[in-house]
Every structure is written in C-alpha cells, then in structure tokens.
Design an enzyme around this catalytic site. Structure first.
Site, mmCIF file in Angstrom:
data_model
loop_
_atom_site.group_PDB
_atom_site.id
_atom_site.type_symbol
_atom_site.label_atom_id
_atom_site.label_comp_id
_atom_site.label_asym_id
_atom_site.label_seq_id
_atom_site.Cartn_x
_atom_site.Cartn_y
_atom_site.Cartn_z
ATOM 1 N N MET A 145 -12.122 4.595 -0.320
ATOM 2 C CA MET A 145 -12.761 4.808 0.992
ATOM 3 C C MET A 145 -13.419 6.187 0.915
ATOM 4 S SD MET A 145 -9.737 3.195 3.276
ATOM 5 C CE MET A 145 -8.601 3.353 1.914
ATOM 6 N N ASP A 176 -4.819 3.734 -1.775
ATOM 7 C CA ASP A 176 -5.916 4.058 -0.862
ATOM 8 C C ASP A 176 -6.435 5.467 -1.096
ATOM 9 O OD1 ASP A 176 -6.136 1.738 0.912
ATOM 10 O OD2 ASP A 176 -4.083 2.240 1.494
ATOM 11 N N GLY A 200 -8.748 4.086 7.318
ATOM 12 C CA GLY A 200 -8.405 5.494 7.538
ATOM 13 C C GLY A 200 -6.919 5.747 7.734
ATOM 14 N N PHE A 201 -6.233 4.804 8.366
ATOM 15 C CA PHE A 201 -4.828 5.050 8.685
ATOM 16 C C PHE A 201 -4.003 3.774 8.550
ATOM 17 C CE2 PHE A 201 -7.430 8.112 10.852
ATOM 18 C CZ PHE A 201 -6.790 9.316 10.546
ATOM 19 N N MET A 249 -8.966 8.307 0.092
ATOM 20 C CA MET A 249 -9.792 8.700 1.252
ATOM 21 C C MET A 249 -10.273 10.129 1.041
ATOM 22 S SD MET A 249 -7.474 7.240 4.365
ATOM 23 C CE MET A 249 -6.580 5.679 4.223
ATOM 24 N N MET A 295 -11.543 -5.767 5.635
ATOM 25 C CA MET A 295 -10.684 -4.841 6.378
ATOM 26 C C MET A 295 -10.351 -5.463 7.730
ATOM 27 S SD MET A 295 -10.006 -2.254 4.508
ATOM 28 C CE MET A 295 -9.057 -1.431 5.780
ATOM 29 N N GLY A 353 -0.568 1.507 9.731
ATOM 30 C CA GLY A 353 0.144 1.272 10.980
ATOM 31 C C GLY A 353 -0.701 0.867 12.172
ATOM 32 N N ASP A 361 -6.680 -6.344 4.403
ATOM 33 C CA ASP A 361 -6.001 -5.038 4.452
ATOM 34 C C ASP A 361 -6.005 -4.505 5.882
ATOM 35 O OD1 ASP A 361 -5.086 -2.471 3.912
ATOM 36 O OD2 ASP A 361 -6.831 -1.877 2.710
ATOM 37 N N GLY A 362 -4.794 -4.306 6.418
ATOM 38 C CA GLY A 362 -4.666 -3.679 7.734
ATOM 39 C C GLY A 362 -3.870 -4.529 8.706
ATOM 40 N N GLY A 363 -2.725 -4.025 9.112
ATOM 41 C CA GLY A 363 -1.922 -4.707 10.125
ATOM 42 C C GLY A 363 -1.287 -6.003 9.649
ATOM 43 N N HIS A 376 -1.337 -1.268 -4.116
ATOM 44 C CA HIS A 376 -2.607 -0.902 -3.477
ATOM 45 C C HIS A 376 -2.619 0.611 -3.249
ATOM 46 C CE1 HIS A 376 -6.137 -1.897 -0.983
ATOM 47 N NE2 HIS A 376 -5.711 -0.966 -0.140
ATOM 48 N N SER A 421 0.845 -1.191 0.000
ATOM 49 C CA SER A 421 0.000 0.000 0.000
ATOM 50 C C SER A 421 0.887 1.250 0.000
ATOM 51 C CB SER A 421 -0.885 -0.005 1.238
ATOM 52 O OG SER A 421 -1.437 1.283 1.411
ATOM 53 N N HIS A 432 -8.427 1.265 -3.860
ATOM 54 C CA HIS A 432 -9.352 1.040 -2.736
ATOM 55 C C HIS A 432 -10.016 2.374 -2.417
ATOM 56 C CE1 HIS A 432 -9.630 -0.121 1.862
ATOM 57 N NE2 HIS A 432 -10.819 -0.028 1.287
#
Ligand code: DX5
Ligand code: ZN
Length: 214
Positions: free
Chosen positions: A66, A33, A143-144, A35, A138, A146, A176-178, A31, A6, A64
């Site tokens: 959002m 993002d 939104g963020f 927003m 997700m 990390g 997606d995420g972490g 990827h 990402s 993606h």
C-alpha cells in the site's frame, strides 16, 4: 481455501509465540501489509522485517504494497523473501506501467497481484485479467486493521469471478478487511479463494480462528 493471516495484527510483544502458533495452524500464507504514510495514512514495516518473517516461517509470504511507488520497491521486497507481491491499481493508474510491473514480477518468478480499494470501479481490473495471478479486493479502506467488512465486496467478488470464468482463468481472488468466520463464508460463496484476516486471527486462538475460516 487459502487463509492468509495478516501480521499487521500480531502482538509484537509476543512475536515468537504467535509465529509458532501460526506455523502450527493450517494457514498456508502470511499476509504482510506494507504502508508508506502516503498511499495510506499509516506506516508499517519495510524489507528488513520481512527478512525476519522469512526466517520465522516457511509459509508463502504474500506482500501487500500500500505504497505510492511499487515499481521501485518490488525488487527490494522480492530480494527480502516475498513469494507474491500485490500492488494497487490506484498507485500507478497507467495501463502500460501496471502491465509491465506484472510482467516483471512474473519474470522474477513470483506471483503478481493487483488490488483495488473499495471505492474504485471494478471495471478498472478488466484490462488486466490475463496479466495477474491474483486480484485482491479490499473490503475496507486500506490503512488499518480491525475495520468493519463492507458488504458490497461480495457482489464485486461474484462479478470478478464470472469475468475470470468466461476466460477460463482460475486466478486467485483474495479479499482483505473485516474477515471473520461469518463474512469469510459469504465471500467464499461469492468465489474468493484467499482470505486475509488480521484481528480475527490474532485476537482469538490462532489455530482455531484459522480453522474456522477454511
Ligand atoms: C488493511 C490491511 C489488512 C489488515 C486487515 O489495510 O490491508 O490486511 O491487516 O485487518 P483485519 O482483518 O483486522 O480487517
Ligand atoms: Zn492487506
């Protein structure tokens, strides 16, 4: 396994070096993002920056969205070079609209994806199993970058893969995420085949981090 770094986590003061490393890595997708400050409490980039990435890499551009208005913006991102667009179920909340946008994306020759946030019931995806090429689960609140991986996502992926298997569909499941080597392994075992990773890839050696996720 498809790895989709990402670019939200790129060090923009070293963009060309980081993109060069990414192009030398085994990552098949990028990827991206988007927003809008409404659907999520953060702002990122629009279509013009995507055109820049299109010139910097020939990898599949996985956009993606959002944003609250994916119907209006999809064509704009397709024209800017998107190879796939994933929008949120929570942005449209209407079966007819969701299905018609999926159809439109496919008619325009790109991959259609539908995403849900961690607190959205997985059943919300059930009516659309045959309408999309990809489902994005997700594993953090969007939104963020990390944030910490939410472990309930593993069971959600397993259930979704079983629904798709029952219908003999080999639709992509993206998470997606972490994501890092450890969470990536768990999510892969549960049946995902596309891993998004932002901070893990760009805060480490890019090629090595991508290779550790495969
Ligand atoms: C978050 C974005 C993610 C983000 C993931 O809302 O959708 O794609 O870049 O970042 P990491 O991998 O750092 O959790
Ligand atoms: Zn994302």
């Amino acid at each position: 396994m498809i790895i989709a770094p990402s670019v939200l986590s790129v060090d923009y003061s070293h963009l060309s070096e980081q993109m060069k490393e990414l192009n030398e890595s085994d990552a098949q997708w990028i990827h991206y993002d988007v927003m809008d400050g409404h659907f999520v409490p953060n702002l990122t980039f629009g279509p013009d920056i995507l055109k820049g990435f299109r010139k910097l890499s020939d990898r599949f551009l996985d956009v993606h969205l959002m944003i609250t208005d994916p119907i209006y913006y999809s064509d704009i991102f397709i024209d800017a070079g998107a190879d796939g667009i994933t929008f949120h179920e929570e942005a449209l909340l209407d079966e007819e609209k969701i299905r018609s946008l999926a159809k439109h994306l496919r008619l325009r020759g790109i991959q259609a994806g539908l995403s849900i946030k961690p607190k959205t019931d997985l059943d919300k995806l059930k009516p659309y199993l045959e309408d999309f090429d990809l489902f994005l689960i997700m594993s953090v609140e969007p939104g963020f970058g990390g944030q910490k991986f939410m472990p309930d996502s593993i069971e959600r992926v397993r259930t979704l893969r079983s629904w798709l298997d029952e219908l003999h569909l080999n639709t992509h499941i993206e998470v997606d995420g972490g994501i890092n080597a450890e969470t990536g392994k768990l999510i892969k075992e549960a049946g995902a085949d596309v891993l998004v990773a932002g901070s893990y890839v760009f805060k480490n050696n890019i090629k090595e981090a991508v290779a550790s996720l495969e």
